[in-house]
Write a protein that holds these residues in place. Structure first.
Motif, PDB file in Angstrom:
ATOM      1  N   SER A  64     -42.796 -46.943  -7.503  1.00  0.00           N
ATOM      2  CA  SER A  64     -41.486 -46.447  -7.069  1.00  0.00           C
ATOM      3  C   SER A  64     -40.699 -47.546  -6.374  1.00  0.00           C
ATOM      4  N   ALA A  68     -37.141 -49.328  -7.663  1.00  0.00           N
ATOM      5  CA  ALA A  68     -35.966 -49.400  -6.784  1.00  0.00           C
ATOM      6  C   ALA A  68     -35.489 -50.839  -6.636  1.00  0.00           C
ATOM      7  N   CYS A  71     -33.519 -52.504  -9.535  1.00  0.00           N
ATOM      8  CA  CYS A  71     -32.102 -52.156  -9.690  1.00  0.00           C
ATOM      9  C   CYS A  71     -31.182 -53.133  -8.961  1.00  0.00           C
ATOM     10  N   THR A  85     -29.677 -45.998  -0.337  1.00  0.00           N
ATOM     11  CA  THR A  85     -29.867 -45.463  -1.686  1.00  0.00           C
ATOM     12  C   THR A  85     -31.350 -45.281  -1.987  1.00  0.00           C
ATOM     13  N   MET A  86     -32.150 -46.306  -1.673  1.00  0.00           N
ATOM     14  CA  MET A  86     -33.588 -46.222  -1.940  1.00  0.00           C
ATOM     15  C   MET A  86     -34.237 -45.107  -1.131  1.00  0.00           C
ATOM     16  N   ALA A  89     -33.433 -41.652  -2.396  1.00  0.00           N
ATOM     17  CA  ALA A  89     -34.153 -41.341  -3.633  1.00  0.00           C
ATOM     18  C   ALA A  89     -35.608 -40.979  -3.343  1.00  0.00           C
ATOM     19  N   TRP A  90     -36.186 -41.599  -2.333  1.00  0.00           N
ATOM     20  CA  TRP A  90     -37.584 -41.333  -1.991  1.00  0.00           C
ATOM     21  C   TRP A  90     -37.750 -40.090  -1.137  1.00  0.00           C
ATOM     22  N   ARG A  91     -36.684 -39.622  -0.556  1.00  0.00           N
ATOM     23  CA  ARG A  91     -36.773 -38.495   0.376  1.00  0.00           C
ATOM     24  C   ARG A  91     -37.381 -37.252  -0.271  1.00  0.00           C
ATOM     25  N   GLU A  93     -39.373 -37.008  -2.818  1.00  0.00           N
ATOM     26  CA  GLU A  93     -40.798 -37.242  -3.060  1.00  0.00           C
ATOM     27  C   GLU A  93     -41.595 -37.130  -1.764  1.00  0.00           C
TER      28      GLU A  93
END
Length: 144
Positions: A64, A68, A71, A85-86, A89-91, A93
């Motif tokens: 993961s 990230a 990108c 942003t990263m 996106a991980w939140r 999960e």
């Protein structure tokens, strides 16, 4: 552009040289090679390593993290916006993992997940081993 040796990066980032080599093999960071085939790292690698270490600390899989970081443009230090942003996106999960761990904690004593071993109590929670059709192992506590 300033470049750092592997030893300098290891010292400044607080990781071992072997960790740097591991991160490089996993595609998380990259180095350049000198004419003498020595590794040199651009300054952005220090922030990337910081991101990697924080992500590892909260339990994010390295894949993961690699996705990230992939990108981001090469040789660019991850910014506050990149981190936002990263982490966003991980939140989801992380929230899912927290829910699974909370359920595991709350059910650990009384339930072994049904479908792997049998306790007398499991006959009540999983009559006639109905969960076995879903597959082997602890079905109730296994992620989807």
């Amino acid at each position: 552009m300033r470049e750092f040796s592997v030893g300098e990066v290891a010292k400044r980032a607080g990781v071992s040289v072997s960790a740097l080599h591991f991160y490089e093999r996993k595609g998380l960071i990259r180095s350049l090679r000198t004419a003498g085939n020595q590794r040199r790292y651009a300054a952005d690698v220090l922030r990337r390593i910081a991101v990697i270490r924080v992500a590892q600390r909260v339990g994010m899989p390295l894949e993961s993290v690699r996705q990230a970081l992939a990108c981001l443009p090469d040789q660019r230090t991850p910014s506050v916006e990149d981190w936002a942003t990263m982490s966003a996106a991980w939140r989801a999960e992380l929230e899912e993992r927290i829910a699974q761990l909370t359920e595991l904690r709350d059910r650990l004593t009384g339930c072994i997940g049904c479908g792997c071993l049998s306790l007398k109590a499991c006959a009540l929670a999983n009559p006639e081993d109905r969960l076995a059709v879903e597959g082997a192992g602890p079905r109730r506590l296994a992620p989807g």
